[in-house]
Design an enzyme around this catalytic site. Structure first.
Site, PDB file in Angstrom:
ATOM      1  N   ASN A 175       4.251 -12.461   1.700  1.00  0.00           N
ATOM      2  CA  ASN A 175       4.330 -10.835   1.273  1.00  0.00           C
ATOM      3  C   ASN A 175       3.705  -9.883   2.574  1.00  0.00           C
ATOM      4  O   ASN A 175       3.177  -9.605   2.757  1.00  0.00           O
ATOM      5  CB  ASN A 175       4.057 -10.880   0.410  1.00  0.00           C
ATOM      6  CG  ASN A 175       3.651  -8.976  -0.077  1.00  0.00           C
ATOM      7  OD1 ASN A 175       3.720  -8.352   0.395  1.00  0.00           O
ATOM      8  ND2 ASN A 175       4.400  -8.891  -1.637  1.00  0.00           N
TER       9      ASN A 175
ATOM     10  N   ASN B 244       6.498  -5.924   0.839  1.00  0.00           N
ATOM     11  CA  ASN B 244       5.865  -4.974  -0.229  1.00  0.00           C
ATOM     12  C   ASN B 244       6.268  -3.374   0.494  1.00  0.00           C
ATOM     13  O   ASN B 244       6.129  -2.817   1.085  1.00  0.00           O
ATOM     14  CB  ASN B 244       4.625  -5.398  -0.068  1.00  0.00           C
ATOM     15  CG  ASN B 244       3.685  -4.349  -0.773  1.00  0.00           C
ATOM     16  OD1 ASN B 244       4.255  -3.307  -1.465  1.00  0.00           O
ATOM     17  ND2 ASN B 244       2.455  -4.157  -0.969  1.00  0.00           N
TER      18      ASN B 244
ATOM     19  N   CYS C 252       3.439  -0.840  -2.373  1.00  0.00           N
ATOM     20  CA  CYS C 252       1.791  -0.100  -2.637  1.00  0.00           C
ATOM     21  C   CYS C 252       1.650   1.254  -2.805  1.00  0.00           C
ATOM     22  O   CYS C 252       1.647   2.247  -2.251  1.00  0.00           O
ATOM     23  CB  CYS C 252       1.530  -1.125  -1.441  1.00  0.00           C
ATOM     24  SG  CYS C 252      -1.037  -1.257  -1.976  1.00  0.00           S
TER      25      CYS C 252
ATOM     26  N   GLY D 296      -0.964  -5.382 -15.864  1.00  0.00           N
ATOM     27  CA  GLY D 296      -0.676  -6.088 -17.851  1.00  0.00           C
ATOM     28  C   GLY D 296       0.227  -5.724 -19.124  1.00  0.00           C
ATOM     29  O   GLY D 296       1.472  -4.837 -17.913  1.00  0.00           O
TER      30      GLY D 296
ATOM     31  N   GLY E 224       5.888  -7.969 -14.103  1.00  0.00           N
ATOM     32  CA  GLY E 224       5.216  -6.310 -14.885  1.00  0.00           C
ATOM     33  C   GLY E 224       3.967  -7.055 -16.273  1.00  0.00           C
ATOM     34  O   GLY E 224       4.950  -7.380 -17.120  1.00  0.00           O
TER      35      GLY E 224
ATOM     36  N   THR F 291      -1.011 -10.132 -13.326  1.00  0.00           N
ATOM     37  CA  THR F 291      -3.127 -10.247 -14.104  1.00  0.00           C
ATOM     38  C   THR F 291      -2.784 -11.255 -14.468  1.00  0.00           C
ATOM     39  O   THR F 291      -4.172 -11.454 -14.900  1.00  0.00           O
ATOM     40  CB  THR F 291      -2.402  -8.380 -14.827  1.00  0.00           C
ATOM     41  OG1 THR F 291      -2.284  -7.819 -14.021  1.00  0.00           O
ATOM     42  CG2 THR F 291      -4.047  -7.779 -15.304  1.00  0.00           C
TER      43      THR F 291
HETATM   44  C1  SIN Z   1      -0.069  -3.024  -4.041  1.00  0.00           C
HETATM   45  O1  SIN Z   1      -0.123  -3.138  -5.622  1.00  0.00           O
HETATM   46  O2  SIN Z   1       0.765  -3.566  -3.641  1.00  0.00           O
HETATM   47  C2  SIN Z   1      -1.208  -4.078  -3.008  1.00  0.00           C
HETATM   48  C3  SIN Z   1      -2.508  -3.703  -4.279  1.00  0.00           C
HETATM   49  C4  SIN Z   1      -3.540  -3.103  -2.504  1.00  0.00           C
HETATM   50  O3  SIN Z   1      -3.508  -4.182  -2.128  1.00  0.00           O
HETATM   51  O4  SIN Z   1      -3.700  -2.400  -3.068  1.00  0.00           O
END
Ligand code: SIN
Length: 302
Positions: free
Chosen positions: A99, A127, A130, A216, A242, A265
């Site tokens: 990722n 990603n 974020c 979560g 999710g 989570t």
């Molecule tokens: C994410 O939500 O993509 C990563 C979480 C983070 O490192 O803040």
């Protein structure tokens, strides 16, 4: 026993149960608890072009049926990732999906190029979602940017490309369609929902970064809605994420249109949950008389 293998365009998974980025370290940390060969895939923590120290603490807080995090993509950077973690991935008997997050399209492409010929990586998850770093969601909230970043990564490496989408948009189907147009093999739906927690007695936000991403069971119905809408809107496979913690959750996402799921989570309080879910998926499909998991994907009626 039902056939569990799923095909996400160029990526083949032995089964549809994966573990989500940011909830499973770099895999090595979980080796004592989980038989990786039972998993459909592992997505390690997001890696960026340069090392990042992340956001100020507190970085996590438990909320009703969920948690907020604002880690801020704390990681050692792509060069350390390649040196320290990728050789370990090469010995694992599962699909390892790296990722990556960049600040610019060129940054994403450069990271993809560095990973391009390395053994041990089955696919890249981008990603673009974020919520905890400046610019982190920018690519995932604008269709043109989402398309451009996917296209650039596809050109930079031979790996299947998965775009991880943010739910923090007005219409997630437009971003998914743009990612598909850019050449994504699949989309992951969804990253966390932006939220916050306040300690009213102190009159202060709890997280050091004030805002964070909610994950979560609290977000499951919201994520399920996103998966259902995206699966109807695009031809490419959807990976559901999710609040998935039980076999019923897994089946709900598959029936909603997900071709695979990521467990996030739930790994924090039950690291072995994903392996258990693979076993339970087999039992559930047998009970339904399904010869293959693909028979159940996207079967939700109007
Ligand atoms: C994410 O939500 O993509 C990563 C979480 C983070 O490192 O803040």
């Amino acid at each position: 026993m039902a056939q569990l293998q799923v095909q996400l365009n160029r990526l083949t998974l032995r089964n549809p149960i994966m573990v989500a980025s940011g909830t499973f370290g770099y895999a090595r940390e979980m080796a004592a608890f989980v038989d990786f060969s039972k998993l459909g895939g592992i997505v390690p923590k997001t890696v960026t072009g340069e090392p990042r120290i992340g956001n100020p603490p507190p970085r996590t807080v438990e909320t009703t049926s969920g948690m907020l995090n604002s880690i801020g993509l704390d990681n050692d950077g792509i060069d350390t990732f390649i040196e320290k973690h990728v050789p370990y991935f090469a010995g694992l008997n599962t699909s390892l999906i790296a990722n990556i997050a960049g600040r610019t399209v060129a940054d994403f492409a450069s990271m993809a190029g560095k990973l391009a010929n390395l053994e041990g990586i089955a696919a890249l998850e981008l990603n673009i979602s974020c919520p905890n770093v400046s610019g982190g969601v920018d690519f995932g909230t604008n269709p043109e940017s989402a398309r451009d970043v996917v296209k650039a990564v596809r050109e930079a490496c031979p790996f299947p490309v998965i775009a991880k989408l943010t739910p923090n948009v007005t219409d997630i189907t437009k971003i998914a369609a743009a990612a598909a147009e850019g050449g994504a093999d699949a989309v992951s739906c969804v990253n966390t929902f932006q939220g916050m927690a306040i300690d009213w007695r102190k009159r202060k936000p709890i997280l050091g970064n004030i805002l964070g991403g909610l994950s979560g069971p609290a977000i499951k119905p919201l994520a399920l809605r996103c998966v259902y809408q995206v699966a109807k809107a695009v031809e490419i496979p959807v990976i559901g994420i999710g609040g998935i913690a039980t076999i019923d959750d897994v089946l709900e996402f598959l029936v909603a249109g997900a071709s695979a799921v990521q467990i996030g989570t739930a790994n924090f309080y039950n690291p072995g949950v994903s392996v258990k879910l693979v076993e339970q998926l087999n039992e559930a499909l047998d009970a339904e008389g399904c010869k293959s998991v693909t028979e159940i994907i996207g079967t939700a009626q109007q």
